[in-house]
Design an enzyme around this catalytic site. Structure first.
Site, mmCIF file in Angstrom:
data_model
loop_
_atom_site.group_PDB
_atom_site.id
_atom_site.type_symbol
_atom_site.label_atom_id
_atom_site.label_comp_id
_atom_site.label_asym_id
_atom_site.label_seq_id
_atom_site.Cartn_x
_atom_site.Cartn_y
_atom_site.Cartn_z
ATOM 1 N N LYS A 170 0.906 -1.249 -0.101
ATOM 2 C CA LYS A 170 -0.016 -0.157 -0.133
ATOM 3 C C LYS A 170 0.853 0.969 -0.059
ATOM 4 C CE LYS A 170 -4.142 -1.740 2.726
ATOM 5 N NZ LYS A 170 -5.045 -1.724 1.592
ATOM 6 N N ARG A 223 -10.516 -11.364 1.617
ATOM 7 C CA ARG A 223 -11.265 -12.601 1.092
ATOM 8 C C ARG A 223 -10.512 -13.708 1.089
ATOM 9 N NH1 ARG A 223 -11.728 -8.974 -4.505
ATOM 10 N NH2 ARG A 223 -11.388 -7.474 -2.834
HETATM 11 N N1 BES Z 1 -8.318 -3.777 4.394
HETATM 12 C C1 BES Z 1 -8.503 -3.263 2.901
HETATM 13 C C2 BES Z 1 -9.629 -2.572 2.538
HETATM 14 C C3 BES Z 1 -9.618 -1.175 3.369
HETATM 15 C C4 BES Z 1 -9.303 0.094 2.618
HETATM 16 C C5 BES Z 1 -10.389 -1.027 4.497
HETATM 17 C C6 BES Z 1 -9.697 1.182 3.408
HETATM 18 C C7 BES Z 1 -10.433 0.371 5.186
HETATM 19 C C8 BES Z 1 -10.237 1.192 4.449
HETATM 20 C C9 BES Z 1 -8.463 -4.457 2.147
HETATM 21 O O1 BES Z 1 -7.419 -5.592 2.469
HETATM 22 C C10 BES Z 1 -7.706 -3.777 0.749
HETATM 23 O O2 BES Z 1 -6.599 -3.430 0.732
HETATM 24 N N2 BES Z 1 -8.670 -3.874 -0.529
HETATM 25 C C11 BES Z 1 -8.064 -3.723 -1.721
HETATM 26 C C12 BES Z 1 -8.886 -4.687 -2.519
HETATM 27 C C13 BES Z 1 -8.321 -4.372 -4.004
HETATM 28 C C14 BES Z 1 -6.900 -4.684 -4.026
HETATM 29 C C15 BES Z 1 -9.068 -5.179 -5.013
HETATM 30 C C16 BES Z 1 -8.794 -2.036 -1.817
HETATM 31 O O3 BES Z 1 -9.856 -2.039 -1.500
HETATM 32 O O4 BES Z 1 -7.861 -1.343 -2.261
HETATM 33 MN MN MN Z 2 -5.632 -5.361 1.824
#
Ligand code: BES
Ligand code: MN
Ligand code: ZN
Length: 498
Positions: free
Chosen positions: A279, A353
């Site tokens: 990230k 997931r």
């Molecule tokens: N934990 C994150 C989602 C999230 C984002 C929670 C912001 C709270 C605030 C999740 O694991 C994630 O990183 N999801 C990705 C999925 C994508 C790679 C398809 C996302 O939402 O960017």
């Molecule tokens: Mn994630």
């Protein structure tokens, strides 16, 4: 905390603090009217002289009003009488508590519960009162050294009611709200703890301790070799880059004899760096909140155990860290899930997931009545619904409606989003049964569809709490959501409401 109800007039109410209100156009709340009569018009006089404010959420503290027995009166602005709903009621109450900040008040009596609030009742107004006060009193200061600004040391909450029968309902509301508030505090504490403290092992220990202190509650912790033996390779692939061992937390509350259980599954990523699909740095610290799904389901089963509800509830929490490293899962890796289906991991940041699919498969062994998973699953959900509503997705509109209905009653709002084959197709992979990501568009829905591939035949719903479980900015912290809606769902399931 102690709770009591009172049928006495507001002016005759003794104690340190009584809350009443004024509406726009000079209308007084029932409690304020009573005080005005007892004080020969003192309240209306102050209003006329501009000492009180009728705007929603603006409060004044009064003392030494003749004919009024309480030491202090907080007069809150209630705005337009026709628009006083649950949200305004709670907003006004929070503002009353704001005006008491720093004071040493030990007891509060809320007379706003006598107002007519659309769609509410003595039971729910008591519940909102108690939950709002607990929410306001919550602080997370244990990791700061030195003196912290004083919290209000409230020990007793009073609820004004119109009749004896309302008193009974309000008392039940306070009892339920106390248990829900304990759950919310637990969920918030776990969420707010730093990721170097709240590790998978810490979560597991917390679940174990809960079982030791509540009757009917059992906890079992599975370690990595046991998780591997179950075939949860999708779950374990997320943990590959981390030195902290993954855990599978399984909790069981038995209060319903041979009834089929409600199974709650919670995402327990104690820190989500994204893994190799790292990230960007801004706000990455907030990925400590990525275990809020886990915290909320552990809190919900604790709430059920506190209330000794006559139902069966199970909790399944897969918990680990998502970190990059030489042993971490790579984009392109293919893993076999516990269900036997294979997954091509195109993005290691779509890890929630991957742990949930195996936990959902595991939940089948309980022959569940209903399965609800709770997860901070997608940033796309935050874009879709913002921070106010939890997304509900389910192949069963019936179950989705039950959850959104519970959310309205609990004032922990949800909103149904669709699922469907158009979205599911976006998960197709050239090399495995499915990919772990679809397109950016509709990201919350494709995430739900991914989970849907593991819940065929189950009465299942998915809650995406990415926007609602925590706040950013100056009020950064866990909210304790969706403990209220989960609790409401279970209270209804138990038939425990008046
Ligand atoms: N934990 C994150 C989602 C999230 C984002 C929670 C912001 C709270 C605030 C999740 O694991 C994630 O990183 N999801 C990705 C999925 C994508 C790679 C398809 C996302 O939402 O960017
Ligand atoms: Mn994630
Ligand atoms: Zn995540």
């Amino acid at each position: 905390m102690e709770y009591f109800t009172t049928t006495s007039g507001a002016a005759r109410q003794t104690g340190q603090c009584v809350i009443v209100g004024v509406y726009e156009n000079g209308k007084l709340s029932r409690g304020a009217e009573d005080m005005d009569v007892a004080s020969h018009g003192a309240i209306r006089k102050l209003l006329k002289q501009g000492d009180l404010c009728d705007q929603l959420g603006s409060s004044r503290v009064l003392r030494n009003i003749e004919g009024v027995r309480a030491q202090r009166i907080v007069v809150v602005g209630l705005g337009d009488a026709n628009e006083l709903g649950v949200s305004q009621f709670r907003y006004a109450l929070r503002s009353a508590l704001d005006s008491l900040a720093g004071s040493k008040i030990k007891d509060i009596v809320n007379f706003l519960t006598l107002e007519d609030i659309e769609g509410s009742s003595a039971y729910y107004l008591a519940r909102y009162t108690v939950e709002t006060i607990h929410g306001k009193l919550y602080s997370f200061n244990n990791l700061k050294t030195g003196k912290t600004v004083g919290d209000i040391p409230v020990k007793k909450i009073g609820i004004a009611v119109a009749s004896r029968s309302d008193a009974t309902k309000a008392k039940l509301g306070a009892t339920h709200a106390d248990a829900i508030s304990q759950g919310m505090k637990l969920a918030r504490d776990l969420g707010n703890l730093p990721p170097n403290v709240c590790t998978p092992t810490y979560l597991a220990k917390t679940a174990q301790k809960l079982a030791n202190s509540h009757g009917g509650l059992q906890t079992k912790i599975l370690n990595e070799p046991e998780i591997r033996k179950l075939g949860m390779h999708s779950f374990l692939s997320v943990s590959n880059g981390s030195a902290e061992p993954a855990k599978l937390i399984v909790m069981q509350y038995k209060g319903g004899g041979k009834d089929k259980p409600v199974v709650l599954v919670g995402k327990g990523i104690t820190f989500d760096s994204g893994g190799i699909s790292l990230k960007p740095p801004p706000a990455m610290d907030e990925m400590k909140f990525d275990m809020c799904g886990a915290a909320s389901v552990i809190a919900a089963i604790a709430t059920v155990a506190i209330l000794k509800l006559p139902i069966n509830v199970n909790v399944v929490v897969p918990t680990c860290e998502n970190l990059p490293g030489g042993t971490a899962t790579r984009p392109g890796d293919i893993v076999e899930s516990m269900s036997g289906q294979t997954i091509e991991i195109l993005n290691t940041d779509a890890e929630g997931r991957l742990i949930l699919c195996d936990a959902l498969t595991y939940s089948r062994r309980f022959k569940p009545h209903t399965v609800i998973d709770v997860a901070t699953l997608t940033g796309a959900c935050v874009i879709a619904l913002g921070h106010y509503r939890t997304a509900v997705m389910s192949p069963s509109d019936d179950l989705a409606a039950k959850i959104t209905g519970a959310g309205i009653a609990a004032d922990d709002r949800c909103w149904q989003m669709p699922m469907g084959p158009e979205y599911e197709r976006l998960l197709r992979s050239n090399f495995a049964d499915m990919a772990n990501v679809g397109t950016r568009e509709g990201g919350a829905i494709t995430a739900a569809c991914f989970l849907g591939k593991f819940t065929k035949g189950l009465n299942w719903a998915h809650l995406d709490i990415a926007g609602t479980a925590s706040r950013s900015g100056v009020r950064k912290g866990a909210t304790g959501r969706p403990v209220p809606v989960l609790s409401e769902f279970l209270l209804r399931h138990a038939g425990a409401l008046p």
